[in-house]
Every structure is written in C-alpha cells, then in structure tokens.
Design an enzyme around this catalytic site. Sequence first.
Site, PDB file in Angstrom:
ATOM      1  N   TYR A   1       0.833  -1.204   0.000  1.00  0.00           N
ATOM      2  CA  TYR A   1       0.000   0.000   0.000  1.00  0.00           C
ATOM      3  C   TYR A   1       0.863   1.248   0.000  1.00  0.00           C
ATOM      4  O   TYR A   1       2.071   1.196   0.231  1.00  0.00           O
ATOM      5  CB  TYR A   1      -0.948  -0.004   1.194  1.00  0.00           C
TER       6      TYR A   1
ATOM      7  N   ARG B   1       8.201   4.075  -4.550  1.00  0.00           N
ATOM      8  CA  ARG B   1       8.212   3.103  -3.458  1.00  0.00           C
ATOM      9  C   ARG B   1       7.153   2.029  -3.681  1.00  0.00           C
ATOM     10  O   ARG B   1       7.373   0.852  -3.353  1.00  0.00           O
ATOM     11  CB  ARG B   1       7.983   3.804  -2.116  1.00  0.00           C
TER      12      ARG B   1
ATOM     13  N   ARG C   1      -8.600 -20.999  -1.350  1.00  0.00           N
ATOM     14  CA  ARG C   1      -7.542 -20.580  -0.433  1.00  0.00           C
ATOM     15  C   ARG C   1      -6.397 -21.577  -0.485  1.00  0.00           C
ATOM     16  O   ARG C   1      -6.547 -22.734  -0.102  1.00  0.00           O
ATOM     17  CB  ARG C   1      -8.065 -20.474   1.004  1.00  0.00           C
TER      18      ARG C   1
ATOM     19  N   LYS D   1       6.361  -2.089   1.957  1.00  0.00           N
ATOM     20  CA  LYS D   1       5.227  -1.426   2.621  1.00  0.00           C
ATOM     21  C   LYS D   1       4.012  -2.346   2.538  1.00  0.00           C
ATOM     22  O   LYS D   1       3.090  -2.157   1.745  1.00  0.00           O
ATOM     23  CB  LYS D   1       4.954  -0.054   2.006  1.00  0.00           C
TER      24      LYS D   1
ATOM     25  N   GLU E   1      11.864   2.317  14.216  1.00  0.00           N
ATOM     26  CA  GLU E   1      11.066   3.404  13.651  1.00  0.00           C
ATOM     27  C   GLU E   1       9.750   3.479  14.400  1.00  0.00           C
ATOM     28  O   GLU E   1       9.470   2.671  15.287  1.00  0.00           O
ATOM     29  CB  GLU E   1      10.816   3.167  12.154  1.00  0.00           C
TER      30      GLU E   1
END
Length: 283
Positions: A32, A51, A100, A147, A179
Amino acid sequence: MSIAYHNGQFLPLAETRISVLDRGFLFAEAVYEVTAVIDGRLIDSASHLARLERSAAAIGLSLPLSTGQIEAAQKELAARNGLQEGLIYLQLTRGADSGRDFLPSPGLEPTLVMFTQAKRFLDSPAVQSGIAVVTTPDLRWARRDIKSVGLLAQAMAKQIAAEAGAQEAWMVEDGFVTEGASSTAFLVTNEGIITRAYSQAVLAGCTGSAITALAEESGLTVVHRPFTVAEAVGAREAFITSASTLCQSVVRIDGRIIGNGSLGPIATRLRELYIDFARRTAV
C-alpha cells in the site's frame, strides 16, 4: 458520499466490493501507499509511486497501471471527493483466487483500490503542542522495507501508545529504536540530526527522505545510524516524519520530557521547509 477507485472504476466507497478470496484479505499479500494532499494537489507523488513499484516488485507483483496512470487516477479521485487537505490511500493485492491456497493460481488479476480521507495536518492541535511517544518491542517480520498491509504489529503498538495517552509508538529491537509504528524517528543532538539508514530493517520514508535532503541543503548535519532509547530521552529534540504528520515534534518519550518539553526549533524549521517544498512541487 465518498468516492473510491476500484480496478478502473470510480464508485461510492460504500458500494465497493472485494472478494473474500482476495489474497490481500486472506494472506495480507498486498502492498500500500499513503499520499498527502495539500491544496487539492498530490505531495511528493513521484517518491510514493517509486516506493509502490519497489514494494510490489519485492513480492513479485506487477502494477496493473503505469505510475502515470495511477497518478492521474489519484488526481481525479481527489477532485471527485473535493479533497483539499488529507490523504489518498492505495492498496494493491495479488487479486482474488478460486480458493484458499498458499500458492496463488497463475494469471491472477491484481486488485487496485484507492480512497480518500480528509485530515487536518497543517494546523492540527499536535502541531502546536507536540506529541508523546512510548517505546515497545518491535514484533515485525524481517522485510520492513516492503510497505506491506500486514500491519498487526503496528496496530498493536498503536494501541499500547493510545492506552498510555501517547500518539505514537517507537519500536525497539536489540536495544535500538527502529522506527515509529507509522513514522520515521529522528533525534537532534550535538552530533546533528540522527536517524537510521534505510535498509530491510526499516521502511524508506518518503517524507523522511525529503526532509533529510532539505536539512542537508540548509547546512544541517545528518547522521545515519541507530540510536537507543536512552539517547532519545537525552536528546535536544526528537521528531517524527510521515505523509500524515509531515514533520512533528516529540515532546515526551515514555513519560519523560524531551529538551525543555516544547516544540523543537530544528523540527519546527524543517516542517516549514517541507511544507514550502510540498507546495512548490505538488502535482
């Protein structure tokens, strides 16, 4: 009514439907981005899209649109929602499968979703007061440079912060701050501005990168190295950066006052420089 983007269509957010067999839902097999909007324009868009490309490539996922097409869709989305100040959230998943299984079926069509969120960050109350941070163990996986939408550890850290009356959590590993749960961590000491070098251990922050460059252009020394919680508590200033906070002073860490307990002059100056940069380069 809020308008969202879903695989080439603009439609009311409440009417957006994604399959329960989407691999983003089942396996967090998705990445994302969050892009700030100021004055109705996208901030630092090229960095966020670059990114996104890196994150998608790291999990073997191709973008369904060019970055130029994604940017155009984000602009239209902001316009359709009348968004002047806030955020655009983008999520890209492997797509919906027939069942799945840990291994995806070949030829899946990715799912691309975007929506907006109005948010005050230019003059929010925290801008005037600063924020409090708590520290917590870093429980995340090893590829933090991706991310990923797998944000359980970050959500848990945010809950710990909220319960302590703080606005952010700094995650700690092997004695060093990695972070924030949703931000990049910085200190100001006699050595200069201190922040970790980007690696697989941390996310490369777009806002943090821009602010680091602005600091260096202004003649400030930036040192890329890890720092401990003890160093943070003893620092002259501390601050965070992110798309949703820009540059925000930290005035307390684990209940202990940082500096004189007020907004740091370096962080305040960097925030001003970043807002000027953002407005000059917005698209």
